[in-house]
Design a protein around this motif. Sequence first.
Motif, PDB file in Angstrom:
ATOM      1  N   LEU B 180       0.978  -1.117  -0.321  1.00 61.02           N
ATOM      2  CA  LEU B 180      -0.549  -0.242   0.132  1.00 61.02           C
ATOM      3  C   LEU B 180       0.840   1.437  -0.204  1.00 61.02           C
ATOM      4  N   GLY B 181       1.916   0.428  -0.454  1.00 57.98           N
ATOM      5  CA  GLY B 181       3.090   2.145  -0.042  1.00 57.98           C
ATOM      6  C   GLY B 181       3.722   2.806   1.057  1.00 57.98           C
ATOM      7  N   ARG B 182       3.754   2.504   2.324  1.00 60.26           N
ATOM      8  CA  ARG B 182       3.312   2.958   3.127  1.00 60.26           C
ATOM      9  C   ARG B 182       5.638   3.099   3.073  1.00 60.26           C
ATOM     10  N   SER B 183       5.893   4.042   4.124  1.00 61.24           N
ATOM     11  CA  SER B 183       6.788   4.120   4.420  1.00 61.24           C
ATOM     12  C   SER B 183       7.644   2.471   5.005  1.00 61.24           C
ATOM     13  N   PRO B 184       8.895   3.012   5.092  1.00 61.71           N
ATOM     14  CA  PRO B 184       9.036   2.111   6.606  1.00 61.71           C
ATOM     15  C   PRO B 184       9.110   2.569   8.482  1.00 61.71           C
ATOM     16  N   LEU B 185       9.210   3.782   8.809  1.00 62.73           N
ATOM     17  CA  LEU B 185       8.955   4.848   9.704  1.00 62.73           C
ATOM     18  C   LEU B 185       7.110   4.280  10.442  1.00 62.73           C
ATOM     19  N   GLU B 186       6.793   5.109   8.611  1.00 59.58           N
ATOM     20  CA  GLU B 186       5.598   4.308   8.600  1.00 59.58           C
ATOM     21  C   GLU B 186       4.499   3.228   9.521  1.00 59.58           C
ATOM     22  N   ILE B 187       4.778   2.543   9.423  1.00 65.31           N
ATOM     23  CA  ILE B 187       5.140   1.058   9.084  1.00 65.31           C
ATOM     24  C   ILE B 187       4.931   0.403  10.854  1.00 65.31           C
ATOM     25  N   PHE B 188       6.287   1.212  11.145  1.00 66.76           N
ATOM     26  CA  PHE B 188       7.073   0.978  12.421  1.00 66.76           C
ATOM     27  C   PHE B 188       5.865   2.103  13.160  1.00 66.76           C
ATOM     28  N   PHE B 189       5.747   2.962  12.937  1.00 66.71           N
ATOM     29  CA  PHE B 189       4.846   3.539  13.924  1.00 66.71           C
ATOM     30  C   PHE B 189       2.842   3.098  13.938  1.00 66.71           C
ATOM     31  N   TYR B 190       2.841   2.511  12.710  1.00 70.99           N
ATOM     32  CA  TYR B 190       1.642   3.096  12.738  1.00 70.99           C
ATOM     33  C   TYR B 190       1.143   1.245  12.921  1.00 70.99           C
ATOM     34  N   ILE B 191       1.813  -0.235  12.668  1.00 73.28           N
ATOM     35  CA  ILE B 191       1.441  -0.928  12.274  1.00 73.28           C
ATOM     36  C   ILE B 191       2.431  -1.902  13.432  1.00 73.28           C
ATOM     37  N   ILE B 192       3.383  -1.724  13.726  1.00 79.56           N
ATOM     38  CA  ILE B 192       4.801  -2.604  14.494  1.00 79.56           C
ATOM     39  C   ILE B 192       3.933  -2.700  16.109  1.00 79.56           C
ATOM     40  N   ILE B 193       4.414  -1.084  16.559  1.00 78.76           N
ATOM     41  CA  ILE B 193       3.807  -0.888  17.816  1.00 78.76           C
ATOM     42  C   ILE B 193       2.334  -1.148  17.839  1.00 78.76           C
ATOM     43  N   PRO B 194       1.946  -0.586  17.670  1.00 75.21           N
ATOM     44  CA  PRO B 194       0.407  -1.137  18.275  1.00 75.21           C
ATOM     45  C   PRO B 194      -0.183  -3.230  17.283  1.00 75.21           C
ATOM     46  N   ILE B 195       0.363  -3.583  16.778  1.00 73.45           N
ATOM     47  CA  ILE B 195       0.042  -4.337  16.305  1.00 73.45           C
ATOM     48  C   ILE B 195       1.463  -5.557  17.539  1.00 73.45           C
ATOM     49  N   SER B 196       1.338  -5.314  18.082  1.00 71.49           N
ATOM     50  CA  SER B 196       3.189  -5.621  19.407  1.00 71.49           C
ATOM     51  C   SER B 196       2.576  -5.811  20.816  1.00 71.49           C
ATOM     52  N   ARG B 197       1.650  -4.410  20.466  1.00 68.58           N
ATOM     53  CA  ARG B 197       1.422  -4.268  22.125  1.00 68.58           C
ATOM     54  C   ARG B 197       1.260  -4.877  23.164  1.00 68.58           C
ATOM     55  N   ALA B 198       1.510  -6.409  23.174  1.00 67.63           N
ATOM     56  CA  ALA B 198       1.046  -7.374  24.228  1.00 67.63           C
ATOM     57  C   ALA B 198       1.803  -7.701  24.508  1.00 67.63           C
ATOM     58  N   ALA B 199       3.459  -7.853  23.244  1.00 66.48           N
ATOM     59  CA  ALA B 199       4.747  -8.350  23.360  1.00 66.48           C
ATOM     60  C   ALA B 199       5.224  -6.969  24.469  1.00 66.48           C
ATOM     61  N   ILE B 200       5.075  -6.234  23.823  1.00 67.35           N
ATOM     62  CA  ILE B 200       6.285  -5.422  24.288  1.00 67.35           C
ATOM     63  C   ILE B 200       5.393  -4.838  26.073  1.00 67.35           C
ATOM     64  N   VAL B 201       4.273  -4.541  25.921  1.00 69.17           N
ATOM     65  CA  VAL B 201       3.192  -4.683  27.443  1.00 69.17           C
ATOM     66  C   VAL B 201       4.484  -6.091  28.664  1.00 69.17           C
ATOM     67  N   GLY B 202       4.400  -6.967  28.097  1.00 72.08           N
ATOM     68  CA  GLY B 202       4.992  -8.224  29.071  1.00 72.08           C
ATOM     69  C   GLY B 202       6.447  -7.924  28.845  1.00 72.08           C
ATOM     70  N   GLY B 203       7.021  -7.782  28.415  1.00 73.22           N
ATOM     71  CA  GLY B 203       8.890  -7.868  28.126  1.00 73.22           C
ATOM     72  C   GLY B 203       9.006  -6.377  28.578  1.00 73.22           C
ATOM     73  N   THR B 204       8.463  -5.498  28.782  1.00 72.43           N
ATOM     74  CA  THR B 204       8.262  -4.465  29.773  1.00 72.43           C
ATOM     75  C   THR B 204       7.623  -4.611  31.118  1.00 72.43           C
ATOM     76  N   SER B 205       6.882  -5.289  31.302  1.00 74.96           N
ATOM     77  CA  SER B 205       6.765  -5.310  32.873  1.00 74.96           C
ATOM     78  C   SER B 205       7.860  -6.360  33.828  1.00 74.96           C
ATOM     79  N   LEU B 206       8.364  -7.345  33.089  1.00 73.05           N
ATOM     80  CA  LEU B 206       9.563  -8.253  33.047  1.00 73.05           C
ATOM     81  C   LEU B 206      10.986  -6.923  33.885  1.00 73.05           C
ATOM     82  N   VAL B 207      10.704  -5.870  32.998  1.00 74.45           N
ATOM     83  CA  VAL B 207      11.957  -4.938  33.121  1.00 74.45           C
ATOM     84  C   VAL B 207      11.905  -4.649  34.509  1.00 74.45           C
ATOM     85  N   ILE B 208      10.828  -4.335  34.535  1.00 74.15           N
ATOM     86  CA  ILE B 208       9.524  -3.202  35.263  1.00 74.15           C
ATOM     87  C   ILE B 208      10.137  -3.659  36.537  1.00 74.15           C
ATOM     88  N   LEU B 209       9.580  -5.229  36.861  1.00 74.48           N
ATOM     89  CA  LEU B 209       9.885  -5.984  37.958  1.00 74.48           C
ATOM     90  C   LEU B 209      11.028  -6.456  38.207  1.00 74.48           C
TER      91      LEU B 209
END
Lengths: 226, 547
Positions: B180-209
């Motif tokens: 659809l013509g999105r640039s890598p950065l756009e993909i990062f912010f609009y796709i990667i971050i939202p879809i991997s939210r659960a994974a990111i939150v899981g990893g971060t909570s381990l870091v915080i603990l």
Amino acid sequence: MFVKIKGLNFRYKNAQEETINDFHLRINKGEIVSILGQSGSGKSTVLRLLAGLEIPSSGVIIIDNLVIVDDNNFVLPEKRGVGMVFQDYALFPHMTVEENIMFGLKKIDRKAKKIRVEEVLALVNLKEFSKRYPYELSGGQQQRVALARALAPQPFLLLLDEPFSNLDKDLQLKIREELKGILKATGITAIFVTHDQEDAKALADRIVILEDGKILREGKPQEILE
Amino acid sequence: MIKINKVKQNLNAWSVLSFIFIMLIILPNLNILGGIFSPANENWQHIKTFLLQDYIFKTLKLVVFTGLFTIILGTSLSWLISAFDFPLRNFFKWSLVFSLAIPPYIAAYTYNGLLNYTGIIQTFLRGTLHLQINQKYFDIMSEKGAIFIFTMFLFPYVYTITQAFLEKQSAALIENARILGRSPLEIFFYIIIPISRAAIVGGTSLVILEVLNDYGVVKYFGITTFSTAIFQTWFAFGDINSAIRLSAVLLLIVFVILFLEKILRGRKRFSFTTTKSRPITRQKLVGIKGMVAFSYCLTIFSLGFLIPTLQLLYWSLLTYQKILNGKFLSLLVNTVFVSLLAAGLIVIIAVVIANYCRISSGLAAKIYSKVTTLGYSIPGAVIAIAVIVFFINLDHRLYWFYKFLNPETGKLILSSSLVMLIFAYVIRFLAIGFNSIESGFEKNGVSFFEASRTLGMNITETFWKVDLPMIRPAVISGFLLVFVDILKELPLTLILRPFNFDTLATKAFEYANDEMIHEASIASLFIIAVSIIAIYFFYKTGDKEAE
Ligand SMILES: Nc1ncnc2c1ncn2[C@@H]1O[C@H](COP(=O)(O)OP(=O)(O)OP(=O)(O)O)[C@@H](O)[C@H]1O
Ligand SMILES: [Mg+2]
């Protein structure tokens, strides 16, 4: 009557309605009964109740004049003398064919065990395979080992859950005939579950049609499947 | 209604054992929470008015900034590695995880030794380049420094979870976005971050603990957080009551964080079940772009692993003659001994509870598995206080019995023995063994168990003959994971060890605290080496299984 099942009710924990509703069945000694029904109709659940893997909310099961289940009794699966061939066979992967079959032979000495293993392996035509591991067998061979394992302890009642579902069509036909021969040769009382009318017609003395956990019809194959 | 007493009876041995284990885990911690309701003393008034705010503020500052920076590092790296090809990408893919092999407390004193006035960098600048430098640029022993250390050595928690997720789950989405013509950065912010939210939150909570659990870094850097405050209140001021209260507050903070994690993670687990997983086709980065990606990974790898390891190797060359002697050997034996013992015990307890939870479908089983996993979230300082209070209490109650055995006995028997330390290890690391074994059971399913039952074996016979042989790989890997974690463990060991009992971790930390950083290097390297072997082993086998 050899097997008597009366008023069996059961519901899985997260289910809205009764999974099995007022199930009843009487089976003569040496009779083969088929439970026929669509996917999700509750066929496997009936077998699990008979094997003692699930606890019914009410009902009575009597096998060979022994009360297996009623309001005050619940015999544990390992004490029931009910054998089961699982849909996915569940052969223990860390044991050879021989060890798998010996597993259910508890109270006899080693020599007698060996003899019994030979017997049942001969019955299912797998004599040369006793030292193999399950993953070294074809699907059809695994199925026959599962059958041999279930038969070895000489259960009062044998339960078979879709015994052909993991086999391709050609093999199904062949094994169906074999299975009939084996079951009749041992004279065992058996219930087998299937969603295939042809299977039921070929194997069963009597057919029970199950729908949504309720018995819809019951009778001889010719009467039921015209 | 069918009576099921008899069914239950058969589970009895398993349920009784599980119940006892769970109670032993809960009781000491319940003591802590109960501490809130006991009357406060004067000292607590003082702490509450003048210090508590500061503890909370400093702790949260570390947590928030470390969390933020690990998210930035972790997600950007996992995206680079999953979606692109660039020089040495395959090497970085797993070597970036190596940062996890260096416990933050070791990193802390290594970096301090590297950067301080006599360290290699300043010496070089002064001696060779004749530069006079303002010390403040090199002072890592600050809050900023602690955030740097935590970030560099904990980010792999976010990186590994997110990377595994992206590699398996995101192919279709990313490719579509590209078409659809999105640039890598756009993909990062609009796709990667939202879809991997659960994974990111899981990893971060381990870091915080982990940050909340840390004692070594903040103690060494002289930062007052909850961990240091709790121990100071107890050991410097002898005020058990207030130490318990502080622990309770910290425990509440942990609960809030776990609650937030649940909310932020949303209803999604780490993976979709609907989409078929298919590996992503990586985009080739050439020329300058490739070099930028390469340099970024190299920088992180150097800061997070290469530089401190080389520095430690260099120091070990300077000191090995002095250090490698009988004393070091007994240190090694001590460490391996407690780690093996505790890991063995943990695995046995984990197997018992996991087997019970699997077979019983009741409420108790659900609670047990929650409690077991909760232990890992409780900071070391809290567990330490809880266990000490528990054991001193126990010693008081058993005093008559000690006296009966030996009239000359002292009052504190259990609480001055290794039993107390091992008990604390069990509380903290049971979750790790349990998770491993539970997933082993899950992988095998129930049909083997049921087949065995219909063949006449009861639950216990089935366990020995069928279940245990089949979950053996999970038991072994659980054992190894726990072993390595205990080998590195600092706060519990430091506080709860018997008099004169040292492990590699405590000795290294002691050296560092006594301004003998060089001498700490060999013990540190040993810990790092064992951790790397474990990481390599698990990362590689995990990778293979995924294929
Ligand atoms: N463990 C379980 N927990 C909750 N519900 C279940 C469970 N197992 C089966 N069910 C539900 O109970 C009903 C009957 O399932 P059962 O497995 O007995 O069907 P079946 O006739 O054997 O189907 P199939 O031919 O697909 O094997 C289904 O609606 C199913 O979704
Ligand atoms: Mg079924």
